[in-house]
Design an enzyme around this catalytic site. Structure first.
Site, PDB file in Angstrom:
ATOM      1  N   ARG A 152       0.882  -1.177   0.000  1.00 34.90           N
ATOM      2  CA  ARG A 152       0.000   0.000   0.000  1.00 34.90           C
ATOM      3  C   ARG A 152       0.910   1.216   0.000  1.00 34.90           C
ATOM      4  NH1 ARG A 152      -5.287   1.390   3.570  1.00 34.90           N
ATOM      5  NH2 ARG A 152      -6.081  -0.045   2.003  1.00 34.90           N
TER       6      ARG A 152
ATOM      7  N   HIS B  27      -7.380   0.722  -6.311  1.00 35.53           N
ATOM      8  CA  HIS B  27      -7.585  -0.114  -5.117  1.00 35.53           C
ATOM      9  C   HIS B  27      -8.299  -1.401  -5.553  1.00 35.53           C
ATOM     10  CE1 HIS B  27      -7.850  -1.307  -1.095  1.00 35.53           C
ATOM     11  NE2 HIS B  27      -8.765  -0.505  -0.615  1.00 35.53           N
TER      12      HIS B  27
ATOM     13  N   GLN C 186     -10.231  -4.021  -3.138  1.00 35.46           N
ATOM     14  CA  GLN C 186     -11.551  -3.614  -2.656  1.00 35.46           C
ATOM     15  C   GLN C 186     -12.640  -4.000  -3.660  1.00 35.46           C
ATOM     16  OE1 GLN C 186     -12.315  -1.950   0.427  1.00 35.46           O
ATOM     17  NE2 GLN C 186     -14.327  -2.673  -0.215  1.00 35.46           N
TER      18      GLN C 186
ATOM     19  N   ASP D  24     -17.233   7.352  -1.660  1.00 38.41           N
ATOM     20  CA  ASP D  24     -15.989   7.183  -0.892  1.00 38.41           C
ATOM     21  C   ASP D  24     -15.706   8.525  -0.214  1.00 38.41           C
ATOM     22  OD1 ASP D  24     -13.559   6.252   0.082  1.00 38.41           O
ATOM     23  OD2 ASP D  24     -12.507   6.343  -1.852  1.00 38.41           O
TER      24      ASP D  24
ATOM     25  N   CYS E 219     -16.262   1.734   0.610  1.00 39.59           N
ATOM     26  CA  CYS E 219     -15.138   0.853   0.983  1.00 39.59           C
ATOM     27  C   CYS E 219     -14.742   0.987   2.448  1.00 39.59           C
ATOM     28  CB  CYS E 219     -13.945   1.126   0.074  1.00 39.59           C
ATOM     29  SG  CYS E 219     -13.254   2.788   0.234  1.00 39.59           S
TER      30      CYS E 219
ATOM     31  N   ARG F 225     -13.549  -8.717   2.146  1.00 35.58           N
ATOM     32  CA  ARG F 225     -12.122  -8.501   1.863  1.00 35.58           C
ATOM     33  C   ARG F 225     -11.343  -9.765   2.201  1.00 35.58           C
ATOM     34  NH1 ARG F 225     -10.087  -3.290   1.712  1.00 35.58           N
ATOM     35  NH2 ARG F 225      -8.212  -4.383   1.025  1.00 35.58           N
TER      36      ARG F 225
HETATM   37  N1  NVA Z   1      -9.947   6.719  -1.355  1.00 35.33           N
HETATM   38  C1  NVA Z   1      -9.590   6.272  -0.031  1.00 35.33           C
HETATM   39  C2  NVA Z   1      -9.821   4.804   0.112  1.00 35.33           C
HETATM   40  C3  NVA Z   1      -9.495   4.260   1.479  1.00 35.33           C
HETATM   41  C4  NVA Z   1      -9.644   2.779   1.584  1.00 35.33           C
HETATM   42  C5  NVA Z   1      -8.133   6.617   0.240  1.00 35.33           C
HETATM   43  O1  NVA Z   1      -7.314   6.431  -0.654  1.00 35.33           O
HETATM   44  O2  NVA Z   1      -7.827   7.073   1.331  1.00 35.33           O
HETATM   45  N1   CP Z   2     -11.203  -0.149   2.555  1.00 34.75           N
HETATM   46  C1   CP Z   2      -9.946  -0.229   2.986  1.00 34.75           C
HETATM   47  O1   CP Z   2      -9.020  -0.504   2.221  1.00 34.75           O
HETATM   48  O2   CP Z   2      -9.788  -0.029   4.323  1.00 34.75           O
HETATM   49  P1   CP Z   2      -8.413   0.160   5.113  1.00 34.75           P
HETATM   50  O3   CP Z   2      -7.851   1.494   4.732  1.00 34.75           O
HETATM   51  O4   CP Z   2      -8.826   0.090   6.557  1.00 34.75           O
HETATM   52  O5   CP Z   2      -7.469  -0.942   4.744  1.00 34.75           O
END
Ligand code: NVA
Ligand code: CP
Length: 303
Positions: A104, A131, A134, A219, A259, A287
């Site tokens: 990540r 992502h 997800q 989101d 998500c 997930r």
């Molecule tokens: N768009 C959000 C998704 C979090 C799972 C982010 O990137 O923070």
């Molecule tokens: N939806 C998601 O990826 O959650 P986290 O940021 O908690 O991993």
């Protein structure tokens, strides 16, 4: 055979994705029955996090444990990557020690660079641009509640962000219509939209996007790394809140997905996310099962 990676949904064929979702549902049944199934005994997944996480970390770590394997958590700033060791060197080193790596991070190019220098499968656990994990869970959740998604209409309301891009890729791979409504200046990447052809439509407002839709998705307004823009974004995104009025324009049996983490009162009201059309808890729980299916798929020939 070349090492398979999962950096976006386009790395698997539509047929592979379909099989993977079906397998995720089967693995969920195995887990719920309490049966032990350990195809990855003695296998190790390294998880590099350069951003925070609850769901992604716990689902990958629990999934590896349930499969008889092990996961190693490398926290943001907790490895030599945080001190500037080149990602290429880390990829070469970890490839000699573990069976797969989940990352990540910020720029998507970083996972692409890592994958080019890795000799084990690399999984994108979220980048600024995509992502895909997800979406595996979201598609599993749709299939469990409603069956095939082909030909259905999905409305994406809000930021043209990593989740939006992955929904665009999902529209291509799972063959559904995607209507997007975003504030001016927050559009998804034109290259990603154009590649999806007529499956994706940018709508003038959230009402047009949601009208008659089978699934409504949103989101956060400020993603990880955009915290300083939050105040400005709150004002711009306010007309894009998914609330009871907007949901009433969707199909009567429409589902709502997010998500998570969510901000009640911002991108979604409590009435919607905690209401009868919301399937966000299934989405989060899936997930685990969807990523177990992914790990099995990527590592199966090594077992
Ligand atoms: N768009 C959000 C998704 C979090 C799972 C982010 O990137 O923070
Ligand atoms: N939806 C998601 O990826 O959650 P986290 O940021 O908690 O991993």
């Amino acid at each position: 055979m070349a090492t398979r990676h999962f950096l976006t949904l386009l790395d698997l064929s539509p047929e592979e994705l379909q099989r993977l979702i079906e397998r995720a549902m089967e693995l969920k049944r195995i887990h719920q029955r309490g049966d032990h199934y350990e195809p990855l005994r003695n296998r190790v997944l390294a998880m590099i996090f350069e951003k925070s996480s609850t769901r992604t970390r716990v689902s990958f770590e629990a999934g590896m444990a349930q499969f008889g394997g092990h996961a190693i958590y490398l926290a943001p700033g907790g490895s030599q990557i945080g001190r500037g060791e080149p990602i290429e060197d880390t990829a070469r080193v970890l490839s000699g020690m573990v069976d797969a790596v989940m990352i990540r991070t910020f720029a998507h190019e970083r996972v692409e660079t890592f994958a080019r220098h890795a000799s084990v499968p690399v999984i994108n656990g979220l980048t600024n641009e995509f992502h895909p994990c997800q979406l595996l869970a979201d598609m599993q959740t749709w299939f469990e509640h409603r069956g095939p998604i082909r030909g259905r209409t999905v409305a994406w309301i809000g930021d043209g962000n990593n989740m939006c891009h992955s929904y665009i890729n999902a529209a291509r791979q799972f063959d559904f219509r995607l209507r997007i409504s975003h504030p001016e200046g927050y559009a998804p990447l034109p290259s990603v939209v154009e590649a999806a052809g007529d499956r994706v439509e940018i709508c003038p407002g959230p009402e047009e996007a949601v009208r008659g839709a089978d699934l409504v998705v949103t989101d956060v307004w400020a993603s990880m790394g955009q915290e300083e823009e939050a105040q400005e974004r709150n004002a711009v995104f306010a007309p894009f809140q998914v609330n009871e009025r907007l949901m009433s324009l969707a199909a009567p049996d429409a589902l709502f997905m997010h998500c998570l983490p969510a901000h009640r009162g911002e991108e979604v009201t409590a009435g919607v996310i905690d209401g009868p059309q919301s399937v966000v808890w299934d989405e989060a729980h899936n997930r685990l099962h969807a990523q177990k299916a992914l790990l099995e798929h990527l590592l199966a020939r090594r077992v």
